[in-house]
Design a protein around this motif. Structure first.
Motif, PDB file in Angstrom:
ATOM      1  N   GLY A 291      30.508  38.001  21.903  1.00 24.42           N
ATOM      2  CA  GLY A 291      30.980  36.669  21.533  1.00 24.42           C
ATOM      3  C   GLY A 291      29.898  35.619  21.687  1.00 24.42           C
ATOM      4  O   GLY A 291      29.667  34.790  20.796  1.00 24.42           O
ATOM      5  N   HIS A 292      29.187  35.663  22.799  1.00 23.14           N
ATOM      6  CA  HIS A 292      28.123  34.682  23.028  1.00 23.14           C
ATOM      7  C   HIS A 292      26.927  34.935  22.111  1.00 23.14           C
ATOM      8  O   HIS A 292      26.244  33.990  21.699  1.00 23.14           O
ATOM      9  N   GLN A 293      26.661  36.183  21.779  1.00 26.15           N
ATOM     10  CA  GLN A 293      25.579  36.464  20.840  1.00 26.15           C
ATOM     11  C   GLN A 293      25.883  35.902  19.457  1.00 26.15           C
ATOM     12  O   GLN A 293      25.004  35.368  18.784  1.00 26.15           O
ATOM     13  N   VAL A 294      27.134  36.005  19.021  1.00 22.60           N
ATOM     14  CA  VAL A 294      27.518  35.486  17.710  1.00 22.60           C
ATOM     15  C   VAL A 294      27.386  33.965  17.668  1.00 22.60           C
ATOM     16  O   VAL A 294      26.843  33.394  16.712  1.00 22.60           O
ATOM     17  N   PHE A 295      27.849  33.305  18.716  1.00 18.21           N
ATOM     18  CA  PHE A 295      27.828  31.850  18.723  1.00 18.21           C
ATOM     19  C   PHE A 295      26.444  31.275  19.025  1.00 18.21           C
ATOM     20  O   PHE A 295      26.154  30.131  18.675  1.00 18.21           O
ATOM     21  N   GLY A 296      25.605  32.047  19.695  1.00 13.25           N
ATOM     22  CA  GLY A 296      24.289  31.537  20.032  1.00 13.25           C
ATOM     23  C   GLY A 296      24.368  30.411  21.046  1.00 13.25           C
ATOM     24  O   GLY A 296      25.235  30.386  21.918  1.00 13.25           O
ATOM     25  N   ALA A 297      23.486  29.432  20.908  1.00 13.49           N
ATOM     26  CA  ALA A 297      23.353  28.384  21.926  1.00 13.49           C
ATOM     27  C   ALA A 297      24.624  27.560  22.104  1.00 13.49           C
ATOM     28  O   ALA A 297      24.982  27.180  23.224  1.00 13.49           O
ATOM     29  N   ILE A 298      25.348  27.310  20.999  1.00 11.26           N
ATOM     30  CA  ILE A 298      26.531  26.456  21.111  1.00 11.26           C
ATOM     31  C   ILE A 298      27.601  27.091  21.990  1.00 11.26           C
ATOM     32  O   ILE A 298      28.394  26.406  22.640  1.00 11.26           O
ATOM     33  N   GLY A 299      27.627  28.412  22.042  1.00  8.30           N
ATOM     34  CA  GLY A 299      28.660  29.109  22.805  1.00  8.30           C
ATOM     35  C   GLY A 299      28.535  28.979  24.304  1.00  8.30           C
ATOM     36  O   GLY A 299      29.498  29.232  25.024  1.00  8.30           O
ATOM     37  N   ILE A 300      27.359  28.599  24.784  1.00  6.06           N
ATOM     38  CA  ILE A 300      27.183  28.479  26.233  1.00  6.06           C
ATOM     39  C   ILE A 300      27.369  27.050  26.721  1.00  6.06           C
ATOM     40  O   ILE A 300      27.211  26.772  27.910  1.00  6.06           O
ATOM     41  N   ASP A 302      29.465  23.641  27.683  1.00 10.75           N
ATOM     42  CA  ASP A 302      30.777  23.366  28.251  1.00 10.75           C
ATOM     43  C   ASP A 302      31.705  22.736  27.222  1.00 10.75           C
ATOM     44  O   ASP A 302      32.929  22.812  27.356  1.00 10.75           O
ATOM     45  N   GLU A 303      31.136  22.116  26.206  1.00  6.58           N
ATOM     46  CA  GLU A 303      31.950  21.442  25.204  1.00  6.58           C
ATOM     47  C   GLU A 303      32.661  22.422  24.270  1.00  6.58           C
ATOM     48  O   GLU A 303      33.671  22.077  23.663  1.00  6.58           O
ATOM     49  N   HIS A 304      32.134  23.633  24.144  1.00  6.44           N
ATOM     50  CA  HIS A 304      32.751  24.613  23.252  1.00  6.44           C
ATOM     51  C   HIS A 304      33.838  25.386  23.990  1.00  6.44           C
ATOM     52  O   HIS A 304      33.746  25.616  25.198  1.00  6.44           O
ATOM     53  N   GLU A 305      34.875  25.821  23.278  1.00  8.05           N
ATOM     54  CA  GLU A 305      36.020  26.478  23.925  1.00  8.05           C
ATOM     55  C   GLU A 305      35.766  27.920  24.321  1.00  8.05           C
ATOM     56  O   GLU A 305      36.532  28.499  25.095  1.00  8.05           O
ATOM     57  N   LEU A 306      34.701  28.535  23.825  1.00  5.48           N
ATOM     58  CA  LEU A 306      34.472  29.957  24.075  1.00  5.48           C
ATOM     59  C   LEU A 306      34.462  30.291  25.556  1.00  5.48           C
ATOM     60  O   LEU A 306      35.008  31.308  25.983  1.00  5.48           O
ATOM     61  N   HIS A 307      33.826  29.426  26.347  1.00  9.15           N
ATOM     62  CA  HIS A 307      33.643  29.761  27.766  1.00  9.15           C
ATOM     63  C   HIS A 307      34.953  29.832  28.542  1.00  9.15           C
ATOM     64  O   HIS A 307      35.031  30.487  29.586  1.00  9.15           O
ATOM     65  N   TYR A 308      36.009  29.187  28.060  1.00  3.00           N
ATOM     66  CA  TYR A 308      37.284  29.277  28.759  1.00  3.00           C
ATOM     67  C   TYR A 308      37.807  30.715  28.766  1.00  3.00           C
ATOM     68  O   TYR A 308      38.516  31.117  29.692  1.00  3.00           O
ATOM     69  N   TYR A 309      37.459  31.458  27.766  1.00  3.89           N
ATOM     70  CA  TYR A 309      37.924  32.848  27.661  1.00  3.89           C
ATOM     71  C   TYR A 309      36.913  33.829  28.266  1.00  3.89           C
ATOM     72  O   TYR A 309      37.316  34.773  28.957  1.00  3.89           O
ATOM     73  N   THR A 310      35.625  33.606  28.031  1.00  8.36           N
ATOM     74  CA  THR A 310      34.643  34.552  28.565  1.00  8.36           C
ATOM     75  C   THR A 310      34.545  34.449  30.083  1.00  8.36           C
ATOM     76  O   THR A 310      34.368  35.463  30.756  1.00  8.36           O
ATOM     77  N   ARG A 311      34.694  33.258  30.649  1.00  8.30           N
ATOM     78  CA  ARG A 311      34.677  33.154  32.116  1.00  8.30           C
ATOM     79  C   ARG A 311      35.871  33.857  32.733  1.00  8.30           C
ATOM     80  O   ARG A 311      35.772  34.474  33.795  1.00  8.30           O
ATOM     81  N   ARG A 312      36.996  33.787  32.076  1.00 13.43           N
ATOM     82  CA  ARG A 312      38.167  34.512  32.577  1.00 13.43           C
ATOM     83  C   ARG A 312      37.988  36.017  32.423  1.00 13.43           C
ATOM     84  O   ARG A 312      38.428  36.793  33.281  1.00 13.43           O
TER      85      ARG A 312
END
Length: 348
Positions: A291-300, A302-312
């Motif tokens: 998931g983080h590889q697909v999104f690249g820099a934006i995925g890491i 705090d403003e992007h929602e991805l981290h709410y799921y990957t941190r869990r």
């Protein structure tokens, strides 16, 4: 209406409620220390938190019936301890304990929780990390006295002054709790203490599978809209392979979780939980990476929602035993059975 229809209806209602009420903003409020108690009240009014209770007047739905409920909670990174309360109320009803209103917390035996029951009936020891302890009306856990194991419940008010907030990857309310000298509200001997750790493992495995689905969904949507070199990045074969791997991992976690639910409903606690939590923990690692590889820099950010799921995913991977712990349990089970049982255990 049969039980499966009831379970499917409840999962659908929960999906609609969380879709409407949970988003990046509400998750950020929770992680900043806020609490949406109105959401919990809506959940209670729906009756979802009681569906796994096993009393004569209760729905008594099993793990297989409720698998999708846990997956929905994972898919939305639900900002409330509904999963823990479902499991805790089931344990308490099976032990004929009085079940309080409000959310419940369950102490993970694998999270540095060494709690003893002394000769006077008091607890001794502490638990390093208890999720949602500050929200709970009661805390449920496992205590030992010699070779005996006991299920105990403690009033939250009795340990409120002992809660020490600690950090977790999911940033949900988490506390270290010192139980030394506390007299529990109830203590019940357990013939098979493995059902607590196994139940928690299957619960987390199902939630991981739901969160994996969400990460894959986000990644596929982004890959189909983000353009590079004049076309969506999802058109590049290398990225398609990554997304296919993530989808396979998510599907494997879902199937392993449902297999484990069947085993728990048949009172087979170890093998199903081991398969589910091992498979889900591996999926958590790989799906979050992709998931983080697909999104690249934006995925890491705090403003992007991805981290709410990957941190869990990272947090739940470690809870109730990680893949190393459960692979060792499976290996020990196979070794103990002997070589004559190897083939039958693999094909059962």
């Amino acid at each position: 209406m049969n039980e499966m229809n009831i379970a499917e209806l409840l999962a659908d209602q929960l999906e609609k409620l969380l879709s409407a009420r949970v988003n990046a903003e509400s998750l950020a409020i929770l992680e900043a220390g806020g609490a949406d108690l109105s959401l919990w009240q809506e959940i209670e009014e729906m009756g979802v938190a009681d569906v796994m209770r096993t009393g004569a007047d209760d729905a008594g739905l099993g793990w297989q019936d409720c698998a999708e409920l846990f997956r929905v909670l994972g898919r939305h990174a639900a900002p409330l301890p509904l999963a823990e309360t479902l499991f805790a109320r089931r344990l308490m009803s099976q032990a004929n304990l009085d079940i309080p209103e409000g959310p419940l917390a369950v102490i993970d035996p694998s999270a540095n929780a060494d709690i003893q029951l002394d000769a006077t009936g008091c607890l001794q020891g502490e638990a390093a990390m208890v999720s949602w302890a500050s929200w709970a009306t009661q805390l449920l856990g496992l205590a030992r006295r010699g070779d005996e194991a006991f299920l105990f419940s403690v009033a939250a008010s009795d340990v409120a002054a002992r809660l020490e907030q600690c950090d977790s990857l999911e940033r949900a309310p988490t506390s270290a709790v010192d139980f030394s000298g506390i007299t529990p509200l109830a203590v019940v001997a357990m013939s098979d203490a493995s059902q607590i750790r196994s139940g928690l493992a299957v619960m987390r495995a199902l939630m991981i599978s739901g969160a994996c689905d969400k990460v894959v969904e986000l990644a596929v949507d982004y890959a189909n809209t983000r353009k590079q070199f004049g076309k969506p990045i999802g058109k590049f074969q290398a990225l398609q392979h990554q997304l296919a791997e993530a989808s396979c991992r998510a599907a494997a976690a879902e199937m392993a979780g449902k297999y484990a639910c069947r085993e728990l409903d048949n009172n087979q606690f170890l093998a199903g939980a081991a398969v589910a939590k091992y498979t889900a923990s591996v999926a958590a690692k790989d799906v979050s990476r992709i998931g983080h590889q697909v999104f690249g820099a934006i995925g890491i950010t705090d403003e992007h929602e991805l981290h709410y799921y990957t941190r869990r995913l990272w947090q739940w991977r470690a809870e109730a035993g990680n893949e190393r712990y459960w692979s060792e349990q499976l290996g020990n089970k196979v070794l103990a059975a002997g070589s004559e049982q190897l083939w039958s255990s693999l094909t059962a």
